[in-house]
Design a protein around this motif. Structure first.
Motif, PDB file in Angstrom:
ATOM      1  N   ASN A 209      32.103  33.487   4.046  1.00 54.42           N
ATOM      2  CA  ASN A 209      31.302  33.000   2.930  1.00 54.42           C
ATOM      3  C   ASN A 209      31.842  33.439   1.571  1.00 54.42           C
ATOM      4  O   ASN A 209      31.104  33.479   0.590  1.00 54.42           O
ATOM      5  CB  ASN A 209      29.850  33.476   3.080  1.00 54.42           C
ATOM      6  N   GLY A 210      33.130  33.768   1.509  1.00 57.39           N
ATOM      7  CA  GLY A 210      33.707  34.240   0.259  1.00 57.39           C
ATOM      8  C   GLY A 210      33.487  35.738   0.097  1.00 57.39           C
ATOM      9  O   GLY A 210      32.612  36.324   0.736  1.00 57.39           O
ATOM     10  N   GLN A 211      34.290  36.354  -0.754  1.00 59.00           N
ATOM     11  CA  GLN A 211      34.210  37.795  -0.939  1.00 59.00           C
ATOM     12  C   GLN A 211      34.206  38.146  -2.421  1.00 59.00           C
ATOM     13  O   GLN A 211      35.051  37.684  -3.191  1.00 59.00           O
ATOM     14  CB  GLN A 211      35.400  38.483  -0.270  1.00 59.00           C
ATOM     15  N   LYS A 212      33.257  38.964  -2.824  1.00 56.43           N
ATOM     16  CA  LYS A 212      33.178  39.447  -4.195  1.00 56.43           C
ATOM     17  C   LYS A 212      34.041  40.691  -4.347  1.00 56.43           C
ATOM     18  O   LYS A 212      34.041  41.573  -3.488  1.00 56.43           O
ATOM     19  CB  LYS A 212      31.730  39.766  -4.560  1.00 56.43           C
ATOM     20  N   GLN A 309      24.103  26.652  -4.289  1.00 56.50           N
ATOM     21  CA  GLN A 309      23.221  26.905  -5.420  1.00 56.50           C
ATOM     22  C   GLN A 309      23.234  25.725  -6.405  1.00 56.50           C
ATOM     23  O   GLN A 309      22.426  25.672  -7.324  1.00 56.50           O
ATOM     24  CB  GLN A 309      23.593  28.189  -6.135  1.00 56.50           C
ATOM     25  N   PHE A 310      24.138  24.754  -6.184  1.00 57.92           N
ATOM     26  CA  PHE A 310      24.205  23.541  -7.003  1.00 57.92           C
ATOM     27  C   PHE A 310      23.611  22.324  -6.292  1.00 57.92           C
ATOM     28  O   PHE A 310      23.702  21.204  -6.788  1.00 57.92           O
ATOM     29  CB  PHE A 310      25.661  23.232  -7.382  1.00 57.92           C
ATOM     30  N   MET A 311      23.009  22.523  -5.124  1.00 55.13           N
ATOM     31  CA  MET A 311      22.424  21.416  -4.382  1.00 55.13           C
ATOM     32  C   MET A 311      21.139  20.937  -5.064  1.00 55.13           C
ATOM     33  O   MET A 311      20.281  21.741  -5.434  1.00 55.13           O
ATOM     34  CB  MET A 311      22.094  21.843  -2.950  1.00 55.13           C
ATOM     35  N   ILE A 357      11.177  26.378   2.017  1.00 52.34           N
ATOM     36  CA  ILE A 357      11.050  27.420   3.038  1.00 52.34           C
ATOM     37  C   ILE A 357      11.952  28.604   2.709  1.00 52.34           C
ATOM     38  O   ILE A 357      11.532  29.768   2.807  1.00 52.34           O
ATOM     39  CB  ILE A 357      11.388  26.847   4.426  1.00 52.34           C
ATOM     40  N   SER A 358      13.180  28.339   2.302  1.00 50.62           N
ATOM     41  CA  SER A 358      14.113  29.440   2.045  1.00 50.62           C
ATOM     42  C   SER A 358      13.634  30.320   0.899  1.00 50.62           C
ATOM     43  O   SER A 358      13.739  31.543   0.952  1.00 50.62           O
ATOM     44  CB  SER A 358      15.511  28.897   1.747  1.00 50.62           C
ATOM     45  N   GLN A 359      13.085  29.700  -0.147  1.00 51.70           N
ATOM     46  CA  GLN A 359      12.601  30.501  -1.262  1.00 51.70           C
ATOM     47  C   GLN A 359      11.404  31.345  -0.847  1.00 51.70           C
ATOM     48  O   GLN A 359      11.284  32.513  -1.228  1.00 51.70           O
ATOM     49  CB  GLN A 359      12.224  29.617  -2.452  1.00 51.70           C
ATOM     50  N   SER A 360      10.534  30.774  -0.043  1.00 54.85           N
ATOM     51  CA  SER A 360       9.381  31.527   0.430  1.00 54.85           C
ATOM     52  C   SER A 360       9.800  32.722   1.288  1.00 54.85           C
ATOM     53  O   SER A 360       9.260  33.816   1.148  1.00 54.85           O
ATOM     54  CB  SER A 360       8.456  30.601   1.229  1.00 54.85           C
ATOM     55  N   LEU A 361      10.774  32.521   2.161  1.00 62.75           N
ATOM     56  CA  LEU A 361      11.257  33.624   2.988  1.00 62.75           C
ATOM     57  C   LEU A 361      11.844  34.745   2.131  1.00 62.75           C
ATOM     58  O   LEU A 361      11.608  35.928   2.385  1.00 62.75           O
ATOM     59  CB  LEU A 361      12.304  33.115   3.986  1.00 62.75           C
ATOM     60  N   TYR A 467      22.297  32.841  -5.953  1.00 62.34           N
ATOM     61  CA  TYR A 467      23.241  33.057  -4.854  1.00 62.34           C
ATOM     62  C   TYR A 467      22.518  33.608  -3.620  1.00 62.34           C
ATOM     63  O   TYR A 467      22.836  33.228  -2.489  1.00 62.34           O
ATOM     64  CB  TYR A 467      24.337  34.015  -5.301  1.00 62.34           C
ATOM     65  N   LYS A 468      21.554  34.480  -3.829  1.00 61.16           N
ATOM     66  CA  LYS A 468      20.833  35.068  -2.695  1.00 61.16           C
ATOM     67  C   LYS A 468      20.026  34.032  -1.917  1.00 61.16           C
ATOM     68  O   LYS A 468      19.736  34.225  -0.737  1.00 61.16           O
ATOM     69  CB  LYS A 468      19.898  36.177  -3.180  1.00 61.16           C
ATOM     70  N   GLN A 469      19.648  32.966  -2.578  1.00 56.87           N
ATOM     71  CA  GLN A 469      18.855  31.933  -1.915  1.00 56.87           C
ATOM     72  C   GLN A 469      19.668  31.162  -0.875  1.00 56.87           C
ATOM     73  O   GLN A 469      19.101  30.552   0.032  1.00 56.87           O
ATOM     74  CB  GLN A 469      18.333  30.929  -2.958  1.00 56.87           C
ATOM     75  N   ILE A 470      20.993  31.177  -1.018  1.00 60.35           N
ATOM     76  CA  ILE A 470      21.832  30.280  -0.219  1.00 60.35           C
ATOM     77  C   ILE A 470      21.689  30.535   1.273  1.00 60.35           C
ATOM     78  O   ILE A 470      21.582  29.593   2.068  1.00 60.35           O
ATOM     79  CB  ILE A 470      23.308  30.408  -0.641  1.00 60.35           C
ATOM     80  N   SER A 471      21.701  31.787   1.685  1.00 60.83           N
ATOM     81  CA  SER A 471      21.703  32.113   3.113  1.00 60.83           C
ATOM     82  C   SER A 471      20.527  31.484   3.846  1.00 60.83           C
ATOM     83  O   SER A 471      20.708  30.798   4.858  1.00 60.83           O
ATOM     84  CB  SER A 471      21.698  33.630   3.298  1.00 60.83           C
ATOM     85  N   ASP A 472      19.311  31.683   3.317  1.00 60.94           N
ATOM     86  CA  ASP A 472      18.135  31.117   3.977  1.00 60.94           C
ATOM     87  C   ASP A 472      18.101  29.600   3.840  1.00 60.94           C
ATOM     88  O   ASP A 472      17.646  28.894   4.739  1.00 60.94           O
ATOM     89  CB  ASP A 472      16.862  31.723   3.389  1.00 60.94           C
TER      90      ASP A 472
END
Length: 497
Positions: A209-212, A309-311, A357-361, A467-472
């Motif tokens: 998933n890329g690396q920071k 995050q651009f969807m 759903i992802s934001q709620s989680l 960015y944190k929202q992407i996983s869920d």
């Protein structure tokens, strides 16, 4: 940058700290507060020291959990002082540390400290982009040739410095997949620039998933030892910046929106809003400009993961069922079994159900948060407004007391059941952001940064929120796409001047 000096008249067993005399039996000094994260401590003795006793074993810095922090300990030129330099890139912000002067220190005549001495210090609540030692070379800017960096490329650093004389640089990077003390050097010792640039000698690894990466750029006067040290190297000043490494760019069918601002202008605007960087989900520290720049630059996230995050977040009709959504929500506390409610709320409010759903989680900690379970209570266990009120999206949850304000928002909007909270929260998000004709914030990125009118009407203060929202979100999308594989996903990529 000022040094704080601890004056320890050790071998006569009298202790002075900043001009105040302390009883000889004292072993705990007054706590120092609001200490800069890059602070060097100077410990002063009244006799010359046996150099062999000046070690990081005899003078330690530990964090609030008792973990030893890798600081650099150095004997001063007068041989009566010990310089304690902070860990690489500085101490953590808003953290508590203890500096311990051990009783193994000895003078050149063999006298020892009878007791160890400790001093606690608390750092300021602010991340730093580097040091600012005056009258020494200082890095003022760094531009990366590759944003994002591909794993088969060698990063090129274009470096700006405020110094009239000749300087040289040394560059290390830290991968966020490694422990925080691991740094890799990209140069071969101190190096001069070629046309203002330094090219890495190494390629770097990505992951799925890329690396920071955090880059530490050290600068010093050419041919001279640096005035300061950490465990990596000597330096006059250092600079901290961030970039992302990925395996490939996703060149899908994207749309683009152009904005009449530069990235630099937007970063300045955001910085003045005092945003936070919640790196470990339990911190609330003011973000630095380069941290903001990393998360705000769309070019860092053009891989098949970061692009989410651009969807676009408006509703897409599909054959997805409540049962498939309930599989996602299984084991998620109070959210379990609410698939049909989420599906209805998404349709009614014109919101992508996977995003909802992802934001709620994320906001409820998988259904476990205070706001998700009836809201804040008083010391007797009673709901502060007399009855439970539910908030699954942290709406109105201001940082000063998020549980109180989030509960008040839910109570004022009459979200007295979980179903009302899901539907009411979806309607609020839709009207305020996703379907708002004025702000047009129909992606996670736009909700966080509002590039059309940056610094106003932003959903979160955490710079890494989108960015944190992407996983869920991806988990939700994957499950939904299994049921409705023909759903079209549209990405809207910002472009700045």
């Amino acid at each position: 940058m000022k040094k704080i000096r601890l004056v320890l008249i050790i071998f006569s067993f009298i202790l002075f700290v900043s001009g105040f005399k302390v009883k000889a039996s004292s072993t705990q000094l007054t706590t120092r507060t609001n200490i800069d994260t890059n602070k060097e401590w100077t410990v002063k003795f009244n006799s010359e020291l046996n150099e062999s006793t000046v070690t990081s074993d005899n003078l330690k810095v530990t964090d609030s959990s008792g973990n030893v922090i890798p600081v650099y300990v150095k004997l001063g030129a007068d041989r009566k002082t010990v310089i304690v330099s902070p860990q690489v890139s500085g101490y953590a912000p808003d953290a508590k540390y203890t500096l311990t002067v051990g009783n193994e220190f000895k003078s050149v005549t063999g006298k020892s400290l009878a007791k160890s001495v400790q001093m606690e210090f608390d750092t300021i609540n602010k991340y730093s982009d580097g040091t600012d030692y005056m009258n020494l070379p200082k890095v003022t800017s760094c531009d990366f040739e590759y944003t994002p960096l591909l794993s088969n490329e060698k990063q090129v650093f274009t470096i700006g410095t405020s110094y009239s004389g000749s300087v040289e640089y040394r560059i290390f990077v830290h991968s966020y997949s490694d422990s925080q003390d691991v740094y890799t050097e990209l140069t071969n010792g101190y190096t001069e620039t070629q046309d203002g640039k330094i090219t890495s000698l190494k390629t770097l690894k990505s992951n799925d998933n890329g690396q920071k990466y955090k880059a530490i750029i050290y600068v010093r006067r050419n041919g001279q030892d640096g005035a300061h040290n950490d465990v990596n190297t000597d330096y006059d000043n250092y600079y901290v910046d961030y970039f992302r490494c990925i395996d490939s760019v996703d060149n899908g069918e994207d749309s683009y929106t152009s904005y009449d601002s530069t990235l630099s202008q937007l970063v300045d605007t955001q910085y003045n809003q005092n945003p936070v960087f919640v790196e470990a989900y339990d911190l609330n520290n003011k973000a630095s400009k380069n941290q903001i720049k990393y998360y705000m630059d769309p070019n860092n996230f053009l891989d098949s993961y970061g692009k989410y995050q651009f969807m676009r977040l408006s509703y897409v009709d599909s054959s997805v069922t409540a049962d498939s959504l309930n599989n996602i929500l299984k084991g998620k506390g109070i959210l379990e079994g609410k698939g049909q409610v989420f599906l209805d709320a998404a349709k009614e409010s014109n919101i992508n159900v996977a995003y909802l759903i992802s934001q709620s989680l994320l906001e409820t900690g998988n259904g476990q948060s205070v706001l998700a379970n009836g809201g804040k209570r008083d010391t007797d266990g009673n709901y502060i407004f007399g009855s439970p009120a539910y908030n699954f999206f942290s709406i109105g949850a201001f940082d000063s007391d998020s549980d109180y304000y989030g509960t008040k928002m839910a109570y004022d909007n009459k979200w007295f059941t979980p179903d009302e909270a899901i539907k009411g929260g979806a309607e609020w998000i839709a009207s305020s952001y996703i379907n708002n004709t004025q702000t047009k914030q129909d992606t996670l990125y736009k909700m966080r940064w509002n590039p059309l009118n940056s610094g106003t009407h932003q959903y979160a203060t955490d710079i890494s929120w989108a960015y944190k929202q992407i996983s869920d979100m991806i988990k939700g999308l994957k499950a939904i796409l299994e049921q409705a594989p023909d759903i079209k996903i549209i990405f809207d990529i910002p472009q700045f001047k």
